[in-house]
Design a protein around this motif. Structure first.
Motif, PDB file in Angstrom:
ATOM      1  N   LEU A 138     -79.605  37.807  58.031  1.00 16.54           N
ATOM      2  CA  LEU A 138     -79.279  36.850  56.685  1.00 16.54           C
ATOM      3  C   LEU A 138     -80.643  36.742  56.005  1.00 16.54           C
ATOM      4  O   LEU A 138     -80.665  36.617  54.726  1.00 16.54           O
ATOM      5  CB  LEU A 138     -78.746  35.504  56.852  1.00 16.54           C
ATOM      6  CG  LEU A 138     -77.224  35.481  56.937  1.00 16.54           C
ATOM      7  CD1 LEU A 138     -76.806  33.944  57.213  1.00 16.54           C
ATOM      8  CD2 LEU A 138     -76.631  35.632  55.433  1.00 16.54           C
ATOM      9  N   GLU A 139     -81.721  36.758  56.918  1.00 19.11           N
ATOM     10  CA  GLU A 139     -83.087  36.682  56.311  1.00 19.11           C
ATOM     11  C   GLU A 139     -83.199  37.594  55.457  1.00 19.11           C
ATOM     12  O   GLU A 139     -84.312  37.923  54.355  1.00 19.11           O
ATOM     13  CB  GLU A 139     -84.232  36.482  57.259  1.00 19.11           C
ATOM     14  CG  GLU A 139     -84.316  35.059  57.605  1.00 19.11           C
ATOM     15  CD  GLU A 139     -83.974  34.709  58.934  1.00 19.11           C
ATOM     16  OE1 GLU A 139     -83.005  35.153  59.389  1.00 19.11           O
ATOM     17  OE2 GLU A 139     -84.109  33.564  59.528  1.00 19.11           O
ATOM     18  N   ILE A 174     -74.675  36.232  48.715  1.00 20.24           N
ATOM     19  CA  ILE A 174     -74.941  35.495  49.836  1.00 20.24           C
ATOM     20  C   ILE A 174     -73.410  34.775  50.221  1.00 20.24           C
ATOM     21  O   ILE A 174     -73.044  34.830  51.244  1.00 20.24           O
ATOM     22  CB  ILE A 174     -76.123  34.502  50.205  1.00 20.24           C
ATOM     23  CG1 ILE A 174     -77.444  35.435  49.772  1.00 20.24           C
ATOM     24  CG2 ILE A 174     -76.216  33.884  51.357  1.00 20.24           C
ATOM     25  CD1 ILE A 174     -78.596  34.454  49.534  1.00 20.24           C
ATOM     26  N   THR A 215     -68.805  27.375  52.806  1.00 25.79           N
ATOM     27  CA  THR A 215     -70.159  27.066  52.304  1.00 25.79           C
ATOM     28  C   THR A 215     -70.025  25.903  51.245  1.00 25.79           C
ATOM     29  O   THR A 215     -69.014  25.669  50.605  1.00 25.79           O
ATOM     30  CB  THR A 215     -70.589  28.474  51.427  1.00 25.79           C
ATOM     31  OG1 THR A 215     -69.787  28.761  50.441  1.00 25.79           O
ATOM     32  CG2 THR A 215     -70.759  29.490  52.134  1.00 25.79           C
ATOM     33  N   GLU A 224     -70.643  29.256  63.436  1.00 25.16           N
ATOM     34  CA  GLU A 224     -71.602  29.823  62.873  1.00 25.16           C
ATOM     35  C   GLU A 224     -72.320  31.017  63.674  1.00 25.16           C
ATOM     36  O   GLU A 224     -73.152  32.135  63.150  1.00 25.16           O
ATOM     37  CB  GLU A 224     -72.825  28.872  62.586  1.00 25.16           C
ATOM     38  CG  GLU A 224     -72.806  27.633  61.878  1.00 25.16           C
ATOM     39  CD  GLU A 224     -73.425  26.521  62.208  1.00 25.16           C
ATOM     40  OE1 GLU A 224     -74.758  26.867  62.675  1.00 25.16           O
ATOM     41  OE2 GLU A 224     -73.492  25.621  61.591  1.00 25.16           O
ATOM     42  N   LYS A 254     -85.438  31.126  54.241  1.00 22.83           N
ATOM     43  CA  LYS A 254     -85.173  31.263  55.865  1.00 22.83           C
ATOM     44  C   LYS A 254     -83.813  30.475  55.913  1.00 22.83           C
ATOM     45  O   LYS A 254     -83.191  29.919  55.230  1.00 22.83           O
ATOM     46  CB  LYS A 254     -86.354  30.107  56.478  1.00 22.83           C
ATOM     47  CG  LYS A 254     -86.204  28.700  55.743  1.00 22.83           C
ATOM     48  CD  LYS A 254     -87.553  27.924  56.712  1.00 22.83           C
ATOM     49  CE  LYS A 254     -87.374  26.692  55.700  1.00 22.83           C
ATOM     50  NZ  LYS A 254     -88.568  25.707  55.853  1.00 22.83           N
ATOM     51  N   VAL A 255     -83.520  30.705  57.386  1.00 21.06           N
ATOM     52  CA  VAL A 255     -82.306  30.153  57.743  1.00 21.06           C
ATOM     53  C   VAL A 255     -82.534  29.276  58.986  1.00 21.06           C
ATOM     54  O   VAL A 255     -83.312  29.805  59.783  1.00 21.06           O
ATOM     55  CB  VAL A 255     -81.349  31.453  58.625  1.00 21.06           C
ATOM     56  CG1 VAL A 255     -80.138  31.313  58.956  1.00 21.06           C
ATOM     57  CG2 VAL A 255     -81.151  32.634  57.298  1.00 21.06           C
ATOM     58  N   LEU A 311     -82.855  28.871  50.009  1.00 26.97           N
ATOM     59  CA  LEU A 311     -83.259  29.952  48.992  1.00 26.97           C
ATOM     60  C   LEU A 311     -84.476  29.853  48.331  1.00 26.97           C
ATOM     61  O   LEU A 311     -85.151  28.864  48.522  1.00 26.97           O
ATOM     62  CB  LEU A 311     -82.202  29.903  48.010  1.00 26.97           C
ATOM     63  CG  LEU A 311     -80.579  30.280  48.301  1.00 26.97           C
ATOM     64  CD1 LEU A 311     -79.692  30.176  47.319  1.00 26.97           C
ATOM     65  CD2 LEU A 311     -80.646  31.472  49.089  1.00 26.97           C
ATOM     66  N   ILE A 345     -79.051  27.791  54.898  1.00 27.11           N
ATOM     67  CA  ILE A 345     -79.761  29.099  54.151  1.00 27.11           C
ATOM     68  C   ILE A 345     -80.519  28.424  53.054  1.00 27.11           C
ATOM     69  O   ILE A 345     -80.160  27.637  52.123  1.00 27.11           O
ATOM     70  CB  ILE A 345     -78.837  30.009  53.771  1.00 27.11           C
ATOM     71  CG1 ILE A 345     -77.865  30.500  54.849  1.00 27.11           C
ATOM     72  CG2 ILE A 345     -79.535  31.379  53.238  1.00 27.11           C
ATOM     73  CD1 ILE A 345     -76.486  31.104  54.465  1.00 27.11           C
ATOM     74  N   VAL A 387     -83.171  34.999  49.829  1.00 28.22           N
ATOM     75  CA  VAL A 387     -83.297  33.986  50.999  1.00 28.22           C
ATOM     76  C   VAL A 387     -84.579  33.789  51.558  1.00 28.22           C
ATOM     77  O   VAL A 387     -85.471  34.696  51.671  1.00 28.22           O
ATOM     78  CB  VAL A 387     -82.538  34.557  52.125  1.00 28.22           C
ATOM     79  CG1 VAL A 387     -82.796  33.749  53.513  1.00 28.22           C
ATOM     80  CG2 VAL A 387     -80.882  34.575  51.852  1.00 28.22           C
TER      81      VAL A 387
END
Ligand code: PEP
Ligand code: MN
Length: 337
Positions: free
Chosen positions: A53-54, A17, A28, A45, A61-62, A5, A3, A59
């Motif tokens: 999550l985006e 997050i 994590t 995952e 990008k993932v 940030l 992820i 955030v």
């Protein structure tokens, strides 16, 4: 999965997050870079695919990491990792030279070698107290007595200490005396040992296995990082091929390759890589030219009488000469030695 940030993500957003990911039963690992923070997610995952999550504040990008190694990969951390071994930094501009005998034999001899390699520019003293020997009848090392000798020479010279740990049961003991825990080629896939040194607060020097691919090597480093220890140095020390004119085939192409695939520092061991003292200086220079962050070299005042690896050990005078020859090569590739 990682992820990425936004540069302006706040601590509160990051914690939110992390809490969410942890609640889903995933682990994590946070990497705080100069530009931005990245959260690595380890575990099954797929569960995250249903979580948008985006949409979380902070955030950017993932991304899925397609390689089997995640935390060691350049995707996870773009900047080079600089490992700090009691003040000596491995992975920065300065090339760090580790030198000393294959085995710790006695205090007087070790101190003499330590003083000499230090005056030639080495920053770390090497020497095995626990030796992985092919024959059970060969010298197995002095054990704790050897560790005490290493610590005594550190005290007198200021050199930091790297020494091998072979057994999970010895990690706590070796940690007491060493600045860097060496995992030898024969133990590169001793996963329990990798987990144990991964739990340590001391940096780890992981040597490439005798017949390990670069991918397997990086997967072994992943064991160390995934247990929380990001202070991991990789060491190319030659692999077994059909060529028998040298002890091993030193795979110098692994250096720029690993530097491309991973953020971890890479050093080279031309002593075990060639098995021949008269090839060590040339391969050291080649290693520096190829982008190595350091070298680990065997040095002995009387190689004929060495308890192990005499044929590949440099006399202290030869080591001093080699260090001089390294300087212009380091300079040519924008490094210091
Ligand atoms: C050593 O450094 O002395 C050693 C045993 O190395 P490797 O594990 O690379 O054979
Ligand atoms: Mn050796």
């Amino acid at each position: 999965m990682i992820i990425v940030l936004r540069p302006d993500a706040t601590r509160k957003q990051i914690d939110h997050i992390i809490a969410k990911v942890k609640k889903l039963g995933l682990k994590t690992m946070v990497s705080s870079g100069v530009e931005r923070t990245i959260i690595g997610v380890i575990g099954e995952e797929d569960i995250l695919r249903v979580q948008p999550l985006e949409a979380f504040p902070g955030v950017e990008k993932v991304m899925a990491i397609l390689k089997p190694y995640k935390l060691v990969s350049r995707e996870f951390r773009r900047e080079n990792t600089v490992v700090n071994a009691d003040g000596v930094k491995i992975g920065g501009k300065k090339i760090v030279v580790m030198a000393g005998p294959c085995s710790v034999e006695n205090l007087k001899g070790l101190l003499a070698i330590g003083k000499k390699v230090k005056s030639s520019g080495a920053a770390v003293l090497r020497g095995g107290a626990f030796k992985p020997r092919s024959s059970p009848y060969s010298f197995q090392g002095l054990g704790e007595e050897g560790l005490k000798h290493l610590a005594a020479v550190k005290k007198q010279t200021g050199l930091k200490v790297v020494t091998e740990v072979m057994d999970t049961r010895d990690v706590a003991l070796v940690e007491k005396y060493a600045d860097i825990l060496q995992v030898g080629a024969r133990n590169m896939q001793n996963f329990n040992l990798l987990k144990e040194v991964g739990l340590s607060k001391k940096p780890v020097l992981l040597k490439r296995g005798i017949a390990a691919t670069v991918k397997e090597f990086l997967m072994s480093a992943e064991y160390v990082l995934s247990n929380g220890n990001f202070n991991c140095i990789l060491c190319e020390r030659g692999i077994r091929t059909f060529e028998d004119a040298t002890r091993n085939t030193l795979d110098l192409s692994a250096v720029p390759l690993i530097k491309k695939l991973s953020h971890l520092p890479v050093i080279v061991d031309p002593s075990h890589g060639t098995g021949k003292w008269d090839l060590v200086a040339a391969m050291s220079k080649a290693a520096v030219a190829a982008g190595a962050d350091g070298l680990i070299i065997e040095v002995h005042p009387n190689p004929e009488e060495a308890f192990s690896d005499g044929a590949q050990s440099l006399l202290p005078e030869k080591f001093a000469e080699m260090m001089k020859e390294l300087r212009p090569v380091a300079k040519a590739v924008g490094r210091d030695v």
